[in-house]
Every structure is written in structure tokens, then in C-alpha cells.
Motif scaffolding. Structure first.
Motif, short mmCIF file in Angstrom:
data_model
loop_
_atom_site.label_atom_id
_atom_site.label_comp_id
_atom_site.label_asym_id
_atom_site.label_seq_id
_atom_site.Cartn_x
_atom_site.Cartn_y
_atom_site.Cartn_z
N VAL A 73 -2.76 -31.14 -29.50
CA VAL A 73 -1.59 -31.06 -28.36
C VAL A 73 -1.62 -31.25 -27.21
O VAL A 73 -0.82 -31.69 -25.98
N ARG A 74 -3.19 -30.86 -26.68
CA ARG A 74 -2.83 -31.08 -25.20
C ARG A 74 -3.38 -32.22 -24.63
O ARG A 74 -3.47 -32.78 -24.30
N LEU A 87 -1.55 -34.74 -26.98
CA LEU A 87 -0.12 -35.50 -26.55
C LEU A 87 0.51 -35.23 -25.61
O LEU A 87 1.45 -36.32 -24.96
N ALA A 88 0.43 -33.91 -24.80
CA ALA A 88 1.23 -33.42 -23.97
C ALA A 88 0.67 -34.86 -22.80
O ALA A 88 1.23 -34.14 -21.30
N VAL A 95 5.09 -30.33 -28.38
CA VAL A 95 3.69 -30.25 -27.76
C VAL A 95 3.37 -29.86 -26.48
O VAL A 95 2.27 -29.93 -26.34
N ARG A 96 4.32 -30.39 -25.46
CA ARG A 96 3.76 -29.85 -24.72
C ARG A 96 4.35 -28.44 -23.73
O ARG A 96 3.32 -28.16 -23.22
N ALA A 120 1.03 -26.47 -25.09
CA ALA A 120 0.10 -26.97 -24.72
C ALA A 120 -0.11 -26.10 -23.04
O ALA A 120 -0.87 -26.39 -22.42
#
Lengths: 484, 484
Positions: free
Chosen positions: A248-249, A251-252, B248-249, B252
Motif C-alpha cells: 500500500v505504501r 501504490l500510494a 491504500v493512500r 500509507a
């Protein structure tokens, strides 16, 4: 075509509506998930049989282990122009959730979603009823429209003004990996003065639509690795790296708060929008407020953003996420791996391979060692951040000039069939393998959609509004009989 | 206990090893996924029967629709101390993937993972064989150890030095929501001089272990909403908000690159580590290099981080992600919703409700309107970012003083049973409902693990090393006969 002929076509389809819907339901009941080659063979055979029954000369051509292409010809009069007709007969996967009725048990519903029996002969039929099934809109509707138009014209003893060349693909929803090969092998049989690609929805406003281009397509799956197996989140959590969190980090970092893709170079090759494009785009009716309402959204991703503006740019869509489990099945464990799936729509000018390379380089810049296979134990022990990048097959976008004579002819027929002014759309948001058609068959190629815009294409509860089928029948009756 | 008695216990378990393993396999074959109340009733009945057969007075107590608690007593001599024995008989869900053998078909394997038949009477048995099944380690192993110890002592005609009070829980893996109520209702039957909580693994080094505390537990699911239904990623992608990308943002922002949770106040209530804690922690053998090797990892989340240091802090573990689909089932659509599941391990001092409130406030600070139910259509239309926060039931951590006399006694017995110096661990990384036990039963409570550390607890391929079962038998034989 005389007004009388159109009237008799309409009388024919009203009189035979129950049979038309029953035949359509029979075609929809053939499961057609892309990649399921045996199932797709059954669809191909049914289509070949249906067009043969209307006098066409049909052929099912199959590469070993690949969905077949169905090609055919109706009419050989050298004095008439020849129209190519492309339709694809495979459908998207159906997923596991959220279908109110089984995807391959076609179901007729009223506008408020109540399932009703298919009508018997002579029953009144509401144009706003919908047929629910995978591929009802994308892309079996054009088969039903064209077959019914041929039947109606035969019934009226009308003379066709064109020859037809048919090309039905069975691999569109998984990226058309073999279409180019098929087209090259069959090029001589597929000569036509123009190709009509029958796919996609009409305009969101309900107006008929002629489409001059499509976005290209590519995508990838990205798997990030953690421990060799899932491990207890109490004993190891927050000591062992968590691949879901790493993912997720990562993709962000791919898109910013303003909706802009932040992968270096992502927009660099996109062909700039011309004044003609701008004029066509500005002529389109505003659809955003109604769309937000229908989709249950407060705002677009970019507040106030125009839908059509987004279609002229490449997109980055996070289509799937998977790691461990959620809800009742969630386990208190650090997942062993986490996967994201992304699709990228390409604008005219973008190349699939280059876009994938840019994303892969972006992943590497975030500190990941990037592989195109499962990591070895040695690689796991050597790299704190480890990802597998699995590309999806893709193809570039295409866009044809707005001043082709066929565009005006098609727009006139669509306007007459629908009783409503047709719009001309510079590009569809979706993707079609037009690139291979245009490239190999070297004829003007235009897209002619008939499905309703809210057809849930690619998702659960895909459906076709019955009135769209009648529009398609009338449109084909006009195209087959008008002077070219 | 004389050396001779321990020798005869060992001779007994060697002579009856095939029967002991077969009985254990029979217990493991009873599926026991937490929350499956009918299945858990079957487990409870089997345990009550097994302990009744060893002379205990057993009772299955069940609240309506809740897994029962099994309580019992063996021995009523007021001159002897009474030991409480807590074990839980429910297991984690088994998920869908990656089990090499079915989770409820117990399978014996050699150290290289080859499945072999269960031994017949008299066959040689390797301590390094493993039994694969859900709950083999967590937490049915103590039942097999205690039952076998009772059989061995009975065979040796040994006199027990303690009375036992038994309490077997069936809801531990889903948060022990009813344990407190059960304990309060049964408090009079459950009086004991000390409670032994039989759960968890021995030290990573293989040394026997006495554990003085556990982390608390809580968690949540977080669902972010996009369009009402999945929609075509070409026609709407990058115009409609993508809930997977929003999720995901958001995730993160919860943890930084250094492995620190960035939710405001997350570490504020954690009880500081004392000099005595530090001394115990520093006495523990270094396990990290071997763990990294076994788990196939290059580095810890925090490079060079000590496992035990992490256990003294609350954790934030992303245990699951779900949106759309990945791999062959990925659809080119914008998902309608995306869900993350997180578990939080609490250190001594942290309160579950407060930690959940901090996370919920963090989500709101990232611009989300946070609900504890599905959004209404009106809420969808009013909020660009919309999330549902679903908490998991939880409980606080506990830690008992290292200078309790029972700690030294247990450490001596563990050292003798294992033939290897026992370590004293200030806290286990995992969570147990010790809080309710300590609170309601008001007796010194210590954890006594027997399972191997690499047992894949909570994950696929959970297993127990056979030698750990023998350690448990010997340990129980010592505890039941040594003077207290």
C-alpha cells in the motif's frame, strides 16, 4: 431506404419480439468467459449456425488452444460496397459476488429490478425492461440486432445495398493476443470498404453515438513478498516486514491527491488534443451530474472533472487488491504476500510496453527489487523489498479522422433509427483491438455502439435495455439498405 | 518427584506413543474454527469425556448460541494446593489457500515435509516429526500432554501433589467475548492458588519458556466506498473515485518508513519498560538471525530490530486487503468498495477502546466521513471520502511480577523436563484473555507454553513437533507430583 421499409421493419420486430428475445436469451445462456476455450467454441458454433441460416457463408477458424475467430460473407455483388462487421463474442469473468441473478441465466427485469418471465408471442413489451446476463451488452447485443434486421428485411423482401464481411472475435476481453495473427491469415477474405466495430455503449445522455477511436490497454499484477509463509501477528507482527503494508505504501506513490499519475514520464507520449477534438468534446452534452447521481458519488476523483477530458489521457486504475483475508475470515497473521492488479488505459500516442516499463522503473525507484517470476530463497534473503511484476497483454489506442465520409453517413442513420440527434465522440473510454484491425485490414474503421450506457459492462449485473436492441435492429436495417 | 518416577513416565509415553498420537489425531480431526458453535460443542463434549475418563468431574457450560466453556476438578484434598489449568479448544479460521494437507485431517510428516502413516505400536518415533492440523499447536497440544501425564502417573500409581481445576475456553480465537461472564458465573468452582495458562510456543531457541504476560488485542476492518456498483474502468476509470486507491493512500499514512505507527497518541499509554524488564529481555538468547533465515527474510521491518523490543510496544498489523480481484479473475473495473483488516496488539497500559478511537480519529483526519454501518445513498452523495469502521472485540494486556514464587518453581520444572535451562519472558508477543482471568479469578497467573516456535500458528500448515508433546507430558508429570 424508404420510410415504408423502416416502418415494415419495425412492424416485423414488434410482431416477433418474443421470439427475438428468446433467441437472444439462448445465445446469452452460452457461458462465454474469456479464456474458457471449450465454452467459446460452443459460442462460435452457435453464431456460425445463426448467420448460415440467414444465407451467409460462415467459417470457424481456430488456432490450437485459442478461442476461434468466426468469419463470414453475405453477398458478393461487386457493384455494391462491402461493409466489414466486427463483434466479439467472449465476455469478462463473472467474479464471485454481487450478481442478483446468475450471469448465464438471462433474466428479464422491470425498471425497478423485478424479475419477470420472458414474454409470450403478442405480449406487450416495455422498451425500459432489461435483460440481465454476462455479455448482454458487451458484446452479444449486436448479434441479436443484426440477425433480427436480416430477418426483417428478408420478410419485407428488401434488397440489400451492401455486401457484408463478418469477423467475430473470441479473445477481446483478455487482450486479443491472437487477433493480429488471425487477421493476417484471413486478410484476403476480410477485404472491405469500411469496418464497423460493434461494441460499447451509446452516449450517457441516451443519444446515439458514433465513435472515432478507442483507448489502448495494458496492465499488470504486482506481488510484494513478506515471510515465506503467513506468520502469527502477535509473535512476529511489527518485527517481520508486512508485505501488505509495503504494497500500500508503494501504490500510494503512484497517484497524487489531485488524481495525477506520479509515475515519471506517464503522460509524455500522449498525443495532444487538437482544436477539432476540443470542438467535438465541447459539443457533447454534459453528463457528469447525472452520472454522479446514478453511481452514488459525491464528486469525481478530480473535483469538477469532465469525463471526456479523462478519456483523452492515459489512466491508472487499481482494479484489485488481495492479501490475507478481511471480515469474518481475517486471520491474525502477517500475510506472506500481497498483490495489486492495475489496468492502464492508453490514449492515442501511448505504447503499452513503454508504459509498463515506466511503472516497473517507478517500483524499482521505491526500493523494490523487481522480478518477473517468483523469488528464489536467495533473492528473498538478499532484498528487504521484493516484488513480482506480471504484465497483461495490451495494445495501443487508435483514433480516425472526424471528416471521413462514412462518419456523416453513420451519424445520419443513427439519428434516423433513434429519432434523436447522434453525437460524434472522438474516443471511447474503453479499449478495443482496433489497432490490429486498422493496421492489418487497412480500411476506415468506426465504432457503432448500441448498448445503454448504464449496462454494468465488465461488472456484476451486466444488462441490456430492451429498447437498445430495437435501436440496433432499426439501425442495421437502415445500414443494410441505404445507398452508400 | 523422584528421578525414578520421571523415568517411569518417560518409559510409559515411549511404550504408548502410537496410542497417544492416535488419540491426539482424533481430537485434531474435530474441526474447531472459532465461531462455529455446533462444531465447538463437539470438541467440548470430547474433552469432557476424556477428562472424565481420567477421574475428573467435568461440566460443559453453554450460553445460548455461544461456544461452551468446559470446567472440571480433579482432586479435592484441602491439604494440597490447587492449580488452575486454562486451555482454549477453538482454532483460527483455516482460510482458502496454501494448506498442503487438509487442516482437519491430521497428518504426520518427517522434518523434510514428507507425509508418513501414523506409527503402529512399538514403531520408532522421531521427536522431529510433526503433526500438521489446525490447532495442533494452538491450542490442543496441552490437552494431549496433560491427559498423557495423568495416564502415565496412574500407570505408575503415583500420588498427585495438587488438586486441579480445569477451565477450557471455546472463544479465544475470536476475542473471548463471553469469557468474563462465564468466569464470573463459575467463580466459586474456579478457585485456585494459581492459574497456569497453557498456550503459545516455547522460545525461538527451543529453550523451555515461562511467560509473565501477554499483549492485549484489538483490531478493525475498514471499508472505503466508491461507486454503488463496480464500473467499467475504461468508461469511468480515473474519472470516478477509486476506493481501492483511496484506501491504500489512507493506510500509507498509518505507519512510516521507520516502522513507527503514525497515528497520533498511539504509544502514549504504553507502560514504560522497567530495569527488571530490560534485564530479563537482555538475558534472552538472540533469535533474530535464525528467524530471518527461517522466514526467508533479508531484514526485519526496522533494520536490526530486536523481536522482543517490538513485543513491549503496541503493533499495527495489516492482516488483510480486499478489493475487486487480482490475477486471472481481475476485472477491468473500478471496485465498488475496498476493505482492509488490521489487528493491533496492545502492550501493558494500552486500552483497546482508546486505541480504536485514535485510529478512527486518524481516518477522519485524512478527510474521511467515518460510519459504523453501510452508508446511505444520501451519505454517499454528500461525502467524497466515506469509510466504515468495524471494530473487533478486544482486551488489554497483562504482565505479572517476575518475583512470584511460582515463577521459580515453574522454571525449575521446565528446566528438568526439557533438560535445558528455561528462559523467563516478560511478555509473549501473542494475546490471550489473561486480563479476564487475572481480574475475575484474582490468582497469580503464568503462561506455560509447550509448542514449537515455528508451528505456523494462525496460518496454513499449523503443526506441532512431536518432541514438544513429550516435553509437555514430562512437564505435567513434574508439576502434578512435585511439592508446592
Amino acid at each position: 431506404m424508404t420510410r415504408a421499409l423502416l416502418d415494415s421493419v419495425r412492424a416485423y420486430r414488434r410482431g416477433h419480439a418474443a421470439k427475438v428475445l428468446a433467441d437472444f436469451a439462448e445465445l446469452l445462456a452460452l457461458d462465454n468467459v474469456t479464456g474458457d476455450v471449450p465454452a467459446l467454441h460452443r459460442n462460435a458454433a452457435a453464431l456460425a449456425e445463426a448467420f448460415t441460416a440467414r444465407g451467409a457463408r460462415m467459417q470457424v477458424v481456430a488456432l490450437d488452444g485459442v478461442a476461434p475467430v468466426v468469419v463470414g460473407r453475405l453477398g458478393t455483388d461487386p457493384a455494391r460496397p462491402t461493409l466489414g462487421v466486427y463483434v466479439h463474442y467472449d465476455g469478462q469473468p463473472v467474479g464471485t459476488g454481487d450478481w442478483r441473478t446468475p450471469p448465464f441465466e438471462p433474466t428479464l427485469c422491470t425498471p425497478d429490478g423485478r424479475a419477470i418471465p420472458f414474454p409470450a408471442n403478442g405480449d406487450p413489451i416495455d422498451d425500459d425492461w432489461r435483460i440481465y446476463a454476462r455479455a448482454a451488452a458487451d458484446d452479444k447485443a449486436p448479434f441479436a440486432a443484426l440477425l433480427t434486421a436480416l430477418d426483417a428485411l428478408h420478410d419485407a423482401e428488401a434488397r440489400l445495398a451492401v455486401n457484408l464481411v463478418l469477423c467475430f472475435e473470441g479473445e477481446e476481453e483478455s487482450g486479443s493476443a491472437h487477433l493480429r495473427g488471425y487477421l493476417q491469415a484471413l486478410r484476403d477474405q476480410l477485404r472491405a470498404d469500411a469496418w464497423l466495430v460493434c461494441d460499447g455503449p451509446v452516449h450517457h445522455s441516451g443519444a446515439p453515438q458514433i465513435v472515432l477511436g478507442v483507448r489502448g490497454f495494458t496492465g499488470f499484477d504486482l506481488t510484494v513478498y513478506g515471510p515465506l509463509t503467513e506468520i502469527h501477528s502477535g509473535h512476529y507482527g511489527n518485527w517481520a516486514p508486512n508485505p501488505a503494508l509495503d504494497l500500500v505504501r508503494l501504490l500510494a506513490t503512484c497517484k497524487d491527491d489531485a488524481g495525477t499519475v506520479t509515475v515519471d514520464g506517464f503522460y509524455d507520449t500522449t498525443r495532444p488534443v487538437t482544436p477539432a477534438d476540443v470542438a467535438a468534446l465541447q459539443a457533447l452534452p454534459e453528463v457528469e451530474p447525472a452520472l454522479l447521481q446514478r453511481l452514488g458519488l459525491a464528486e469525481a476523483e478530480i473535483a469538477g472533472g469532465r469525463l471526456t477530458d479523462q478519456m483523452m489521457r492515459p489512466s491508472f486504475n487499481l482494479r484489485g487488491l488481495s492479501a490475507g483475508d478481511v471480515g469474518a475470515h481475517a486471520r491474525n497473521a502477517v500475510p506472506a504476500h500481497a498483490t495489486a492488479s492495475v489496468d492502464i488505459r492508453l490514449a492515442a500516442g501511448d505504447e503499452p510496453d513503454r508504459m509498463l516499463r515506466l511503472v516497473r522503473e517507478h517500483v524499482a525507484r521505491q526500493g523494490f527489487h523487481v522480478l518477473d517470476r517468483e523469488p528464489t530463497d536467495q533473492e528473498r534473503r538478499s532484498h528487504r523489498r521484493l516484488a513480482r511484476f506480471t504484465p497483461t497483454a495490451g495494445y495501443p489506442a487508435v483514433r480516425v479522422p472526424a471528416d471521413l465520409p462514412i462518419v456523416a453517413r453513420l451519424a445520419r442513420a443513427a439519428t434516423e433509427a433513434a429519432g434523436r440527434e447522434a453525437v460524434v465522440m472522438p474516443t471511447l473510454g474503453g479499449s478495443l483491438p482496433l489497432h490490429d484491425l486498422v493496421d492489418v485490414l487497412a480500411a476506415p474503421t468506426v465504432i457503432l455502439p448500441i448498448a445503454n450506457a448504464d449496462n454494468n459492462q465488465h461488472a456484476a449485473n451486466e444488462n441490456l435495455r430492451v429498447g437498445q436492441l430495437w435501436y440496433g435492429v432499426d439501425l442495421w436495417a437502415l445500414l443494410l439498405t441505404q445507398p452508400w
